[in-house]
Design a protein around this motif. Structure first.
Motif, PDB file in Angstrom:
ATOM      1  N   PRO A  55      42.627  29.550  39.979  1.00  0.00           N
ATOM      2  CA  PRO A  55      43.624  29.144  38.977  1.00  0.00           C
ATOM      3  C   PRO A  55      44.929  28.705  39.629  1.00  0.00           C
ATOM      4  O   PRO A  55      45.219  29.047  40.779  1.00  0.00           O
ATOM      5  CB  PRO A  55      43.814  30.416  38.144  1.00  0.00           C
ATOM      6  N   GLU A  58      49.637  22.787  37.888  1.00  0.00           N
ATOM      7  CA  GLU A  58      49.221  21.450  38.298  1.00  0.00           C
ATOM      8  C   GLU A  58      49.793  21.030  39.653  1.00  0.00           C
ATOM      9  O   GLU A  58      49.151  20.323  40.416  1.00  0.00           O
ATOM     10  CB  GLU A  58      49.624  20.425  37.233  1.00  0.00           C
ATOM     11  N   ARG A 136      41.379  22.482  36.505  1.00  0.00           N
ATOM     12  CA  ARG A 136      41.818  23.813  36.919  1.00  0.00           C
ATOM     13  C   ARG A 136      42.498  24.546  35.761  1.00  0.00           C
ATOM     14  O   ARG A 136      43.318  23.984  35.036  1.00  0.00           O
ATOM     15  CB  ARG A 136      42.779  23.698  38.108  1.00  0.00           C
ATOM     16  N   HIS A 137      42.141  25.816  35.604  1.00  0.00           N
ATOM     17  CA  HIS A 137      42.739  26.657  34.561  1.00  0.00           C
ATOM     18  C   HIS A 137      43.970  27.354  35.137  1.00  0.00           C
ATOM     19  O   HIS A 137      43.987  27.730  36.316  1.00  0.00           O
ATOM     20  CB  HIS A 137      41.723  27.695  34.071  1.00  0.00           C
ATOM     21  N   THR A 139      45.105  30.351  34.625  1.00  0.00           N
ATOM     22  CA  THR A 139      44.980  31.800  34.895  1.00  0.00           C
ATOM     23  C   THR A 139      43.569  32.249  35.245  1.00  0.00           C
ATOM     24  O   THR A 139      43.395  33.364  35.743  1.00  0.00           O
ATOM     25  CB  THR A 139      45.442  32.601  33.661  1.00  0.00           C
ATOM     26  N   ASN A 140      42.547  31.435  35.005  1.00  0.00           N
ATOM     27  CA  ASN A 140      41.159  31.858  35.227  1.00  0.00           C
ATOM     28  C   ASN A 140      40.451  30.988  36.258  1.00  0.00           C
ATOM     29  O   ASN A 140      40.734  29.793  36.378  1.00  0.00           O
ATOM     30  CB  ASN A 140      40.367  31.808  33.910  1.00  0.00           C
ATOM     31  N   ARG A 142      37.177  28.958  37.763  1.00  0.00           N
ATOM     32  CA  ARG A 142      36.182  28.088  37.133  1.00  0.00           C
ATOM     33  C   ARG A 142      35.101  27.772  38.158  1.00  0.00           C
ATOM     34  O   ARG A 142      35.407  27.300  39.260  1.00  0.00           O
ATOM     35  CB  ARG A 142      36.845  26.798  36.642  1.00  0.00           C
ATOM     36  N   SER A 294      43.398  14.557  30.531  1.00  0.00           N
ATOM     37  CA  SER A 294      43.378  15.813  29.776  1.00  0.00           C
ATOM     38  C   SER A 294      42.543  15.719  28.507  1.00  0.00           C
ATOM     39  O   SER A 294      42.450  16.685  27.745  1.00  0.00           O
ATOM     40  CB  SER A 294      44.814  16.205  29.408  1.00  0.00           C
TER      41      SER A 294
END
Length: 705
Positions: A55, A58, A136-137, A139-140, A142, A294
């Motif tokens: 995570p 950007e 890309r997340h 906080t998590n 992937r 996005s």
């Protein structure tokens, strides 16, 4: 309310901690030290790497960690489909083709974009960097798979091994993310229109390998409410500026004004849709999401809208979009790839439901529109998709030991030989277009040039037999394909039983869509000059003429075509004659022949709406790029443009259609009855086995160089 504030505060705190944690390792990133992959070749044959995309915000460096997983254990991951690079001429490379060529791997060494693993760099191209930043997340983690990162590009053994698993990697992924590029100022509007248009057109959805719903454009009205059915039907015929009623209908369905639709060109002309390998990755996937910056949408919705654009002739009113429809531009990639996306829809259905029963000739036709940086990849991708379902044939291809060390001509020859040896039809020979279009040197005359894109718009012609499975023609009745091979003086010769039907006496003008009337006048005059009274079948000459021009098949594929098709064909022909020639000439007996006079009488029996004629235009233009000929025995037919008087019409054992062969001298081969293959043909009066019922019928063995 307090609990909501508490939750929001907790989320902000977690995001802040993640950002600080990521920032704390930035100093440990070493852009001067490359990551060294650990080898896992000694492990299971179905082992692959996946990576955890860490995570981050950007503007933070991309970080990952690897996992070794077994495909048989059904690991959970998403696979990314993307282009490797874009070049100034508008073309792109998808995957490192040619077995992930080492020269492309070398170019990654000069890349200024990286993802870091254990603090060490892995070079990636800018296209993939943009995709990963979007995926890309904050906080998590992937879990992803992408060839550029998960395969050690410096390890040739690993590259070649993983290449064999790619189809299964995309098939086993929870979903495939089709990255078409970074967003622009028009992307939001384009995706909004896609969502709204998709609500009035559904096709099929795949869950696992089951088709759970199906509807084609033609039967759309049966599966939607009345207003939506009317929407599609009306706009297929709406070739002029939108009427007040059409504008009102658009508004009632919540659609934006059609002048706003030009923004769709920005997402439907992305170069990734041209690539041959994208066909495999999309077709084998269980679920596909299309991602642009996005914004993302489901593949089914995206493809359905492409089908609407491809079939809806009303879109021509907006030249900003219509100008892109399958028309290449000198300024780079400006093609709107709706036709290719529609082909992917067909391939996806065939792959999951109909591949075993679909002929190889039809499969080859379905990949013709796609490009490959390395021409050999057209064949390798085709056989890769068929592997495991048409295993007998794909194994036969492997037995010929095809490699990237072979020339393009050698790969195409091995593929054609494998297909013809194991298929129950000769349909693949219908893909051998006129040799004047060849781009691949040193091909045997019977081997298709798979580089060519055999479409009406590309002027390579269309095969006489275009049926995916069941051909309407049976020129050789139910005889079986009998193919043998003879290698003499380094050339592979095709040996097969044949019956010579007749010899071509005269060939008409080359096809010219701009002067359609002139061509029809020349072709019909050729008939009246060569044939007296009725046709060999007992038909009127005018009936045999129009049936030959449209291959005796109706717009819907009905064989033989009903008489109403002749009236429609006659009406269009006379409409063009009136625009090309003075009225006085058209009523001069020495200018207009008896066939055209009879066709004029036919056209008077019905009145046709302009839209009806325009909708039938592709069918009327069936002889596109073909020439008309008459044989010494009085047969009419269509042939490739290089055919000339003296060439022969043959029926080959097992062939759905006749073929044209040119007698040649077999110098240094020690063989007789040698021919050069000139292409497929429609010959009226021979398409249903009539030739085999002749008194002099007898098979003779021939050699085709």
């Amino acid at each position: 309310m307090a609990s909501l504030k508490s939750l929001a505060g907790s989320l902000r705190e977690k995001a802040s901690k993640a950002k600080k944690a990521a920032a704390s390792v930035i100093g440990r990133h070493d852009e001067n030290q490359s990551y060294t992959y650990s080898s896992f070749i000694e492990g299971s044959k179905d082992a692959i790497r996946t990576f955890e995309l860490q995570p981050g915000e950007e503007d933070m460096p991309l970080e990952c960690s690897f996992n070794i997983v077994q495909l048989t254990e059904r690991p959970t991951y998403e696979a990314i489909s993307h282009t490797w690079r874009a070049v100034p001429n508008g073309k792109s490379t998808h995957r490192l083709e040619s077995g992930w060529a080492s020269d492309e791997a070398e170019k990654l060494k000069k890349s200024t974009s990286y993802i870091f693993c254990e603090g060490k760099r892995i070079a990636i191209n800018d296209e993939l960097r943009q995709a990963l930043r979007r995926l890309r997340h904050p906080t998590n983690k992937r879990t992803l798979w992408v060839d550029q990162i998960c395969i050690d590009q410096k390890n040739k053994l690993e590259r070649d091994w993983q290449l064999l698993l790619v189809k299964y990697i995309y098939n086993r992924a929870a979903r495939v993310i089709l990255w078409i590029g970074e967003e622009s100022s028009t992307t939001a509007k384009a995706f909004e229109i896609v969502e709204k248009l998709a609500s009035v057109r559904r096709d099929f959805e795949i869950e696992g390998t089951e088709i759970v719903a199906s509807a084609t454009l033609e039967d759309q009205q049966e599966v939607t409410d009345d207003s939506v059915g009317e929407f599609i039907a009306a706009r297929r015929n709406d070739l002029g500026p939108p009427s007040p009623e059409t504008v009102a209908a658009d508004h009632a369905l919540g659609l934006p004004p059609r002048q706003d639709w030009r923004v769709l060109a920005d997402i439907y002309r992305c170069p990734i849709f041209e690539r041959i390998w994208i066909l495999e990755e999309v077709c084998v996937a269980r679920k596909v999401m299309v991602r642009c910056g996005s914004f993302e949408t489901d593949w089914v919705k995206f493809a359905n809208v492409a089908t609407i654009l491809q079939h809806g002739k009303w879109i021509e009113v907006y030249k900003e979009i219509a100008g892109y429809l399958d028309k290449p531009s000198k300024g780079g990639n400006q093609t709107l790839h709706t036709g290719l996306i529609k082909d992917m829809v067909s391939w996806r259905r065939v792959y999951h439901c109909e591949l075993e029963s679909t002929s190889w000739g039809a499969l080859v036709g379905m990949v013709e529109g796609f490009n490959a940086t390395d021409p050999r990849d057209k064949i390798f991708a085709l056989f890769s998709m068929a592997d495991g379902i048409k295993s007998t044939l794909t194994n036969a291809f492997r037995e010929l030991n095809p490699t990237y060390a072979d020339s393009v001509a050698e790969i195409y020859t091995k593929a054609t030989r494998s297909i013809l040896s194991h298929e129950s039809t000769l349909d693949l020979l219908c893909r051998r277009y006129d040799r004047s279009f060849d781009k691949t040197p040193n091909l045997p005359s019977w081997v298709p040039d798979f580089v060519l894109r055999g479409t009406f718009k590309d002027n390579f012609g269309i095969p006489i037999n275009t049926a995916l499975k069941d051909s309407p023609y049976k020129a050789a009745n139910d005889t079986k394909v009998q193919i043998f091979w003879l290698i003499v003086a380094g050339q592979t010769m095709l040996v097969t039983p044949s019956y010579r039907v007749d010899t071509i006496a005269e060939v008409g003008l080359e096809w010219d869509p701009v002067h359609y009337g002139k061509v029809m006048l020349d072709w019909s005059s050729l008939v009246t000059r060569r044939i007296q009274d009725s046709y060999v079948t007992g038909e009127r000459l005018s009936s045999a003429f129009w049936r030959t021009c449209v291959k005796n098949v109706s717009q819907s594929g009905e064989f033989p075509a009903p008489r109403s098709c002749g009236r429609l064909f006659s009406a269009y022909t006379w409409g063009t004659l009136r625009t090309e020639f003075p009225t006085d000439d058209l009523y001069d007996e020495q200018f207009v022949n008896t066939i055209l006079v009879e066709m004029l009488m036919e056209s008077f029996q019905n009145t046709w709406r302009d839209n009806e004629l325009l909708e039938s235009l592709d069918w009327i233009m069936t002889p596109a790029t073909r020439r008309f000929f008459v044989t010494e025995g009085g047969y009419m037919g269509l042939c490739n443009k290089s055919v000339k008087a003296g060439d022969q019409v043959h029926v080959l054992s097992g062939g759905h259609v006749p073929f044209i062969l040119r007698p040649v001298e077999a110098k240094g081969t020690g063989t007789s009855n040698c021919y050069s293959f000139m292409g497929d043909t429609y010959v009226h009066g021979t398409m249903n086995g009539e030739a085999l019922a002749k008194k002099d019928f007898k098979w003779a063995e021939i050699h085709i160089q």
